[in-house]
Motif scaffolding. Structure first.
Motif, PDB file in Angstrom:
ATOM      1  N   LEU A  17       0.828  -1.210   0.000  1.00  0.00           N
ATOM      2  CA  LEU A  17       0.000   0.000   0.000  1.00  0.00           C
ATOM      3  C   LEU A  17       0.859   1.255   0.000  1.00  0.00           C
ATOM      4  N   ALA A  18       1.992   1.236   0.688  1.00  0.00           N
ATOM      5  CA  ALA A  18       2.853   2.418   0.709  1.00  0.00           C
ATOM      6  C   ALA A  18       3.357   2.750  -0.690  1.00  0.00           C
ATOM      7  N   ALA A  19       3.747   1.732  -1.453  1.00  0.00           N
ATOM      8  CA  ALA A  19       4.208   1.957  -2.822  1.00  0.00           C
ATOM      9  C   ALA A  19       3.071   2.455  -3.700  1.00  0.00           C
ATOM     10  N   GLN A  20       1.852   1.944  -3.452  1.00  0.00           N
ATOM     11  CA  GLN A  20       0.709   2.447  -4.220  1.00  0.00           C
ATOM     12  C   GLN A  20       0.453   3.922  -3.917  1.00  0.00           C
ATOM     13  N   ALA A  21       0.583   4.300  -2.644  1.00  0.00           N
ATOM     14  CA  ALA A  21       0.399   5.712  -2.289  1.00  0.00           C
ATOM     15  C   ALA A  21       1.423   6.589  -2.997  1.00  0.00           C
ATOM     16  N   LEU A  22       2.650   6.088  -3.109  1.00  0.00           N
ATOM     17  CA  LEU A  22       3.686   6.849  -3.819  1.00  0.00           C
ATOM     18  C   LEU A  22       3.330   7.028  -5.288  1.00  0.00           C
ATOM     19  N   THR A  23       2.673   6.046  -5.865  1.00  0.00           N
ATOM     20  CA  THR A  23       2.271   6.164  -7.267  1.00  0.00           C
ATOM     21  C   THR A  23       1.211   7.248  -7.442  1.00  0.00           C
ATOM     22  N   TRP A  24       0.248   7.277  -6.518  1.00  0.00           N
ATOM     23  CA  TRP A  24      -0.744   8.359  -6.558  1.00  0.00           C
ATOM     24  C   TRP A  24      -0.037   9.721  -6.531  1.00  0.00           C
ATOM     25  N   ILE A  25       0.863   9.872  -5.575  1.00  0.00           N
ATOM     26  CA  ILE A  25       1.526  11.163  -5.393  1.00  0.00           C
ATOM     27  C   ILE A  25       2.421  11.486  -6.586  1.00  0.00           C
ATOM     28  N   ALA A  26       3.061  10.456  -7.173  1.00  0.00           N
ATOM     29  CA  ALA A  26       3.902  10.683  -8.351  1.00  0.00           C
ATOM     30  C   ALA A  26       3.081  11.243  -9.513  1.00  0.00           C
ATOM     31  N   ASN A  27       1.865  10.748  -9.674  1.00  0.00           N
ATOM     32  CA  ASN A  27       1.007  11.268 -10.745  1.00  0.00           C
ATOM     33  C   ASN A  27       0.567  12.694 -10.460  1.00  0.00           C
ATOM     34  N   LEU A  28       0.401  13.023  -9.184  1.00  0.00           N
ATOM     35  CA  LEU A  28       0.068  14.396  -8.819  1.00  0.00           C
ATOM     36  C   LEU A  28       1.208  15.339  -9.212  1.00  0.00           C
ATOM     37  N   TYR A  29       2.421  14.918  -8.951  1.00  0.00           N
ATOM     38  CA  TYR A  29       3.571  15.750  -9.313  1.00  0.00           C
ATOM     39  C   TYR A  29       3.819  15.747 -10.823  1.00  0.00           C
ATOM     40  N   ALA A  30       3.421  14.691 -11.512  1.00  0.00           N
ATOM     41  CA  ALA A  30       3.555  14.690 -12.968  1.00  0.00           C
ATOM     42  C   ALA A  30       2.672  15.776 -13.586  1.00  0.00           C
ATOM     43  N   ILE A  31       1.486  15.972 -13.006  1.00  0.00           N
ATOM     44  CA  ILE A  31       0.620  17.062 -13.479  1.00  0.00           C
ATOM     45  C   ILE A  31       1.302  18.404 -13.247  1.00  0.00           C
ATOM     46  N   GLU A  32       1.900  18.567 -12.062  1.00  0.00           N
ATOM     47  CA  GLU A  32       2.579  19.821 -11.749  1.00  0.00           C
ATOM     48  C   GLU A  32       3.728  20.085 -12.723  1.00  0.00           C
ATOM     49  N   ALA A  33       4.466  19.042 -13.067  1.00  0.00           N
ATOM     50  CA  ALA A  33       5.584  19.224 -14.003  1.00  0.00           C
ATOM     51  C   ALA A  33       5.100  19.676 -15.373  1.00  0.00           C
ATOM     52  N   SER A  34       3.926  19.200 -15.787  1.00  0.00           N
ATOM     53  CA  SER A  34       3.419  19.539 -17.110  1.00  0.00           C
ATOM     54  C   SER A  34       2.852  20.954 -17.194  1.00  0.00           C
ATOM     55  N   ILE A  35       2.541  21.560 -16.055  1.00  0.00           N
ATOM     56  CA  ILE A  35       1.929  22.901 -16.071  1.00  0.00           C
ATOM     57  C   ILE A  35       2.848  23.952 -15.446  1.00  0.00           C
ATOM     58  N   ARG A  36       4.099  23.575 -15.169  1.00  0.00           N
ATOM     59  CA  ARG A  36       5.002  24.485 -14.470  1.00  0.00           C
ATOM     60  C   ARG A  36       5.204  25.792 -15.227  1.00  0.00           C
ATOM     61  N   HIS A  37       5.150  25.744 -16.559  1.00  0.00           N
ATOM     62  CA  HIS A  37       5.429  26.924 -17.369  1.00  0.00           C
ATOM     63  C   HIS A  37       4.232  27.856 -17.493  1.00  0.00           C
ATOM     64  N   LEU A  38       3.060  27.461 -17.014  1.00  0.00           N
ATOM     65  CA  LEU A  38       1.845  28.255 -17.186  1.00  0.00           C
ATOM     66  C   LEU A  38       1.773  29.382 -16.157  1.00  0.00           C
ATOM     67  N   ASP A  39       1.023  30.443 -16.495  1.00  0.00           N
ATOM     68  CA  ASP A  39       0.794  31.501 -15.516  1.00  0.00           C
ATOM     69  C   ASP A  39      -0.204  31.005 -14.475  1.00  0.00           C
ATOM     70  N   PRO A  40      -0.334  31.672 -13.333  1.00  0.00           N
ATOM     71  CA  PRO A  40      -1.197  31.164 -12.251  1.00  0.00           C
ATOM     72  C   PRO A  40      -2.651  30.927 -12.648  1.00  0.00           C
ATOM     73  N   LEU A  41      -3.225  31.748 -13.523  1.00  0.00           N
ATOM     74  CA  LEU A  41      -4.618  31.546 -13.912  1.00  0.00           C
ATOM     75  C   LEU A  41      -4.799  30.244 -14.682  1.00  0.00           C
ATOM     76  N   ARG A  42      -3.933  30.000 -15.661  1.00  0.00           N
ATOM     77  CA  ARG A  42      -4.034  28.760 -16.436  1.00  0.00           C
ATOM     78  C   ARG A  42      -3.612  27.553 -15.609  1.00  0.00           C
ATOM     79  N   LYS A  43      -2.696  27.754 -14.694  1.00  0.00           N
ATOM     80  CA  LYS A  43      -2.294  26.666 -13.811  1.00  0.00           C
ATOM     81  C   LYS A  43      -3.450  26.246 -12.907  1.00  0.00           C
ATOM     82  N   HIS A  44      -4.191  27.223 -12.414  1.00  0.00           N
ATOM     83  CA  HIS A  44      -5.355  26.917 -11.571  1.00  0.00           C
ATOM     84  C   HIS A  44      -6.401  26.128 -12.352  1.00  0.00           C
ATOM     85  N   ALA A  45      -6.649  26.550 -13.591  1.00  0.00           N
ATOM     86  CA  ALA A  45      -7.636  25.851 -14.419  1.00  0.00           C
ATOM     87  C   ALA A  45      -7.195  24.407 -14.681  1.00  0.00           C
TER      88      ALA A  45
END
Length: 507
Positions: free
Chosen positions: A345-373
């Motif tokens: 279960l701990a490794a599964q939780a890490l996978t959830w969190i890794a996908n959360l950070y993958a989203i952040e990496a893909s939107i890092r270049h956006l301005d705050p309004l588009r990042k929020h959307a």
């Protein structure tokens, strides 16, 4: 210790046997829970002492699929690795001063030919180093015999040889001592040895006095720095330890450096611009909640922290909005998954969190309004499924086990952990503050402790100003030398102009 239990000791009554079996099961469950805790603590100690510091796991994409009607952990995002191309040695910076040495054929070599015509030159470059040198500046103050209206007097031109009264240390030397101590993490006794190699004997006590007085001179900049941080779009906070020697004793006590960092983006004339980042540290002898309460008195806005209870009074005021840290949450699961032979279960939780950070990496270049959307579209649904997954598994865990503690941390702090989706200026973690604290940890491992509370306050001042210079990409020695030269004569109402920021700040 439990007494041995034999078959002859069991009662004939079936209900009584069931009661004994249930009691034994409860004892076994408690022992298993304690064993898991001890194994987890041992693994943490071994990893801290001998293991790697990077929080990375292999094989996270090979996790088993849950068969219950809970959300299934997503597939771990693939890590793209760019190919490495050898491009030879990097070009040397064009702005470095250059010394040209020409090599010509000798007269004997030229005599071997009937005629020579110069057709070009082949140029190659090597990077050279000239050790720093000490010089003595003579400050010659011209004296005049002045006469006016039949009276005479003597006038001498004004000069300020050193920023520190009754000192023969220039601003450049004081800046070198400050940068060597708080940027390059060099203890004073090593600096004294380095100066001795250059032919000048400076006692460690003298260096210490200069260091402390320099920091106390720069303290006048801290109110302006604090105002700048509290005006930032978002603020981070954390604390770290600083051992301090106790007066009259050979032992030390554990004091604290409370850190506060302001950063983010804001709109100016319809455009999003980066707010000049700044960090400030305050020295304290305790970790009591009064310290952040005092710093944030009157502050309204978002605050990135870990789940330390000392901030709760701030959140109860309604003025300060808590933003949780997914890095802290992830670390709890990582410590468990690291010692498991097969993914759980701990490794599964890490996978959830890794996908959360993958989203952040893909939107890092956006301005705050588009990042929020983008977060509303992608991160919020992911967080909804993750919470259902946590709530579905949590009741089945041993209450005091490390895994239950990790699940409980995430669920107890869920609102704060999900708050970064409310505003594109916010971040999913408090890593910015942790990066600002890291130089203190490196320095602490070199000089070991502060000699007194005065030394602790000096360290807080220097780490604040030189840390802010680092955040803004400013050369710390050049800034410190220039500031020490200007500060004694600078107007107190315009001290914000001296802060090491990328552009002027509102004072």
């Amino acid at each position: 210790m439990l007494a041995p239990l034999h078959i002859a000791d069991l009662p004939d009554d079936l209900a009584a046997v069931r009661s004994i079996a249930l009691a034994q099961h409860q004892i076994a469950r408690q022992l298993w829970e304690q064993l898991e805790i001890v194994k987890h603590q041992l693994a943490q100690f071994v990893r801290a002492r001998f293991g790697a510091s990077a929080e990375q796991l292999g094989g996270q994409a090979d996790l088993f699929v849950d068969t219950v009607t809970l959300p299934v952990p997503p597939i771990a995002p693939a890590t793209s690795v760019t190919s490495h191309v050898r491009r030879g040695r990097p070009a040397l910076p064009k702005d470095l001063p250059r010394e040209r040495i020409e090599y010509d054929l000798t007269d004997a070599e030229k005599a071997e030919f009937d005629g020579l015509e110069r057709i070009g030159v082949e140029v190659s470059e090597t990077l050279d180093y000239t050790p720093a040198r000490l010089t003595v500046i003579e400050h010659a103050r011209i004296k005049y015999a002045c006469r006016k209206d039949g009276e005479s007097t003597i006038r001498t031109a004004f000069a300020q040889p050193s920023p520190l009264p009754k000192s023969n240390a220039s601003a450049g030397l004081l800046a070198q001592i400050g940068v060597a101590t708080f940027v390059d993490h060099m203890p004073l006794h090593r600096q004294a040895i380095a100066f001795a190699r250059k032919g000048i004997v400076l006692a460690e006590s003298t260096l210490c006095d200069w260091k402390l007085r320099t920091a106390e001179l720069l303290e006048t900049l801290l109110p302006a720095l604090k105002r700048h941080i509290l005006a930032a779009p978002r603020v981070h906070s954390d604390d770290t330890t600083l051992p301090v020697r106790q007066a009259g004793r050979s032992s030390t006590r554990t004091a604290r450096l409370w850190g506060y960092l302001g950063a983010g983006q804001r709109q100016e004339n319809g455009l999003w611009v980066d707010y000049p980042p700044a960090v400030m540290f305050e020295f304290a002898l305790s970790r009591e909640a009064i310290h952040p309460l005092t710093f944030f008195a009157g502050y309204r806005g978002y605050l990135h922290t870990d789940a330390y209870s000392g901030y709760q009074a701030l959140y109860r005021s309604g003025r300060v909005i808590e933003v949780g840290c997914w890095a802290h949450c992830r670390r709890r699961f990582f410590e468990i998954a690291k010692i498991q032979k097969t993914p759980g279960l701990a490794a599964q939780a890490l996978t959830w969190i890794a996908n959360l950070y993958a989203i952040e990496a893909s939107i890092r270049h956006l301005d705050p309004l588009r990042k929020h959307a983008a977060r509303l579209q992608h991160s919020v649904p992911l967080l909804t499924d993750l919470r259902r997954w946590l709530e579905g598994h949590f009741p089945q865990l041993l209450p005091q086990s490390p895994l239950a503690q990790a699940f409980g941390y995430a669920l107890r702090n869920w609102d704060a952990l999900a708050r970064f989706t409310e505003d594109g200026v916010l971040l999913p973690d408090n890593n910015a503050m942790e990066r600002a604290i890291r130089p203190i940890a490196v320095g602490r491992s070199n000089y070991l402790f502060a000699g007194s509370a005065r030394g602790g306050n000096a360290a807080a001042t220097m780490y604040s100003l030189l840390g802010t210079a680092r955040l803004n990409g400013i050369n710390p020695w050049l800034w410190l030398k220039d500031t020490l030269m200007r500060l004694p004569a600078h107007r107190s109402s315009r001290l914000a102009e001296l802060l090491p920021l990328t552009r002027p700040t509102d004072s």
